[in-house]
Design a protein around this motif. Sequence first.
Motif, PDB file in Angstrom:
ATOM      1  N   CYS A 113     -11.955  -4.961  -5.493  1.00 15.51           N
ATOM      2  CA  CYS A 113     -12.759  -4.960  -4.260  1.00 15.51           C
ATOM      3  C   CYS A 113     -14.234  -4.722  -4.574  1.00 15.51           C
ATOM      4  CB  CYS A 113     -12.257  -3.887  -3.287  1.00 15.51           C
ATOM      5  SG  CYS A 113     -10.624  -4.225  -2.589  1.00 15.51           S
ATOM      6  N   PHE A 138      -5.443  -9.128  -3.841  1.00 11.51           N
ATOM      7  CA  PHE A 138      -4.157  -8.751  -4.429  1.00 11.51           C
ATOM      8  C   PHE A 138      -3.833  -9.628  -5.636  1.00 11.51           C
ATOM      9  CE2 PHE A 138      -3.322  -7.018  -0.121  1.00 11.51           C
ATOM     10  CZ  PHE A 138      -2.963  -5.732  -0.495  1.00 11.51           C
ATOM     11  N   TYR A 157       0.812  -1.210   0.000  1.00  5.97           N
ATOM     12  CA  TYR A 157       0.000   0.000   0.000  1.00  5.97           C
ATOM     13  C   TYR A 157       0.851   1.269   0.000  1.00  5.97           C
ATOM     14  CZ  TYR A 157      -4.317  -2.543   0.986  1.00  5.97           C
ATOM     15  OH  TYR A 157      -5.404  -3.364   0.900  1.00  5.97           O
ATOM     16  N   PHE A 214      -6.581  -2.397  -7.574  1.00  2.98           N
ATOM     17  CA  PHE A 214      -7.015  -3.123  -6.374  1.00  2.98           C
ATOM     18  C   PHE A 214      -8.435  -2.731  -5.955  1.00  2.98           C
ATOM     19  CE2 PHE A 214      -7.349  -3.321  -1.721  1.00  2.98           C
ATOM     20  CZ  PHE A 214      -7.121  -4.674  -1.510  1.00  2.98           C
ATOM     21  N   SER A 268      -5.988  -8.765  -8.598  1.00  6.38           N
ATOM     22  CA  SER A 268      -5.540  -7.493  -9.173  1.00  6.38           C
ATOM     23  C   SER A 268      -4.339  -7.724 -10.083  1.00  6.38           C
ATOM     24  CB  SER A 268      -5.180  -6.507  -8.062  1.00  6.38           C
ATOM     25  OG  SER A 268      -4.642  -5.316  -8.591  1.00  6.38           O
ATOM     26  N   TYR A 269      -3.443  -8.594  -9.636  1.00  6.77           N
ATOM     27  CA  TYR A 269      -2.255  -8.930 -10.421  1.00  6.77           C
ATOM     28  C   TYR A 269      -2.625  -9.753 -11.661  1.00  6.77           C
ATOM     29  CZ  TYR A 269       1.853 -11.731 -11.677  1.00  6.77           C
ATOM     30  OH  TYR A 269       2.837 -12.379 -12.358  1.00  6.77           O
TER      31      TYR A 269
END
Length: 620
Positions: free
Chosen positions: A589, A575, A80, A585, A578-579
């Motif tokens: 969510c 995470f 973050y 990110f 997202s990758y």
Amino acid sequence: MEQRHISLLPLLGKIEKSVCFVALISLVLIAASEAAARLFSASIPASTELLKHILLVLGLFSGMFSAKSGKHLSIALINYIKDEQSRRVITLITGFIAVFICTIIAWSSVSFIKIAIKPGFVGFIPNLVFVLTMPLAYCVMALRFAIQLPVKNRIVPLVAIVLGSIAAFPVIAKIIWGFNTPDSIFDLINLFYNVLFQVKLPLIILLIGLAIMGAPIFTVIAGIALIIIQSAGGEAETVNNSVFSALTDSNIIAIPLFTLTGFLLSESRAAERLVHSFRSLFGWLPGGMIIATVIICAFFTSFTGASGVTILALGGILFAVLTEKASYPERFTIGLLTSSGCIGILFPPSLPIILVGSAIRTNILLVFIGAIIPGIILVAAMIVMGITTSLKVTIPVEHFRLGKAFSSLKGSALELFLPVFLIVGFFSGIVSLVEVGAISVIYVFVAEVLIYKDIKFSEIPGVFYKALPIIGGVLSIIAMAKALSYAIVDSQAPENFARWMQGAIESKYIFLLLLNLALLIVGCLMDIFSAILVILPLIAPLGEIYGIDPVHLGIIFIINLEVGFLTPPVGLNLFLASYRFNKPFLEVCRYVLPFLIIHLAVVLLVTYIPVLSTYLPGLF
């Protein structure tokens, strides 16, 4: 000298890879041979002890491999932080602590072997061949963490090793003098313990903070265990004794075997065949591909025990099928795939269920059976949502063709038969859990390498090495979590906490609600393996006080921690998605939120209707 140092590093890497490869193969062959020998009323001499000690070597060497590749499990809240300088400083501090703690464990390993291990044989092999890997592994891990520190000079890594050696002064004294320590040295050791007692709380808080910032979880757990044990006047070797006990536990042998099975499946074209089969079976239904996606994700996660592996391995092909072939909206597809990745940990041969059974000292078979109905409910809830979405959005369907369905089922018959074969074998009592794991590796190897030929012989070591970071990370945490669990139980904290809770909260249902909330927080901050081994022993006495069935308590733990994978701000699956899908990110969510609500609803259902978890075990 420098050239010699550089040339030794690749050699060490090759040796540890070879040792891990041989250890995994040996586990498979010995366990499978034992199952085969039993058919003829025979047995393999010393097979159980050999399996346990090979697991010890595999756990330690795969831990070395994980340290080399930077794959030890961590929370990594550092992701973050945008400021590069701040990230560098935090990485330096967390790495420094990892070096410091591994140095202590390396020294105490030497003392443990000197004091606790009597020379003998495991089969025809001297037991020292196996146990000497403990100081070697932690020494190598300390050096690797030191090399990875983001500094140009070698002073800082050297300082970390020296300070770790100073903190290991009590065990070094024991190595030198044994139990005949000179009085002056003995006084210094007592002073060390007294000082540690005074500062234990700040040190534990510091370590927890470093864990949140990205320190390897196993080092933090080890550090806290050392502090609790030594501040109470105990010996550091107690940690190594717990490591040895954990990594020679026969139940744990199944974990690397099922993990390897999962990776063999994920590296083959099994997913494509399964997708094709389920499309031919359910493609004519609204939401048919949702049914296929949820079942396939559950299937793969049940074997690897790691939902992240499912997202990374299957995310691409399933995303393409759902968005390009089935025309589902992108946001819905990402949300579904991210949340479906963790469903499989409720189905055999789930690794978390194995650990839960071990932690609550309950028959693992009963926990497996108890998780079936909650797992089916969660799968059904996800499918219902998918079908509802399909009805709201115009999703093209395919005509059902019996010939095509039969042909596709024939093509994936070996993968479809695998869970049936394993479940029948294990639940019937014909083979043990470890033997089931070994047979599953051989079965998948024959199917994917020899029959389907998806994996070439030259690619097999690569599949093994992809599985090693997961195996090393999980086994390292299991080893240290057992040490921390021992330290906590020995301090009588669970009993004291149980008495306090009983006085403060009378209602069983309020306790369950608080447990749900606490586990959601734990689930998004800790990996599921360390959470089960560290937190569950604390809660188990409370479960007894409030009259909660152990199997029900275990299922509550697993399903809550599963939801933690999807809970912001640090849910691991968020995470990874997202990758994998190359999305911000916060967008991931938002995509996951509707599915998270469904998961939470199922959590409450399973928590407050215990018969869902206890009905099937009650039949046995």
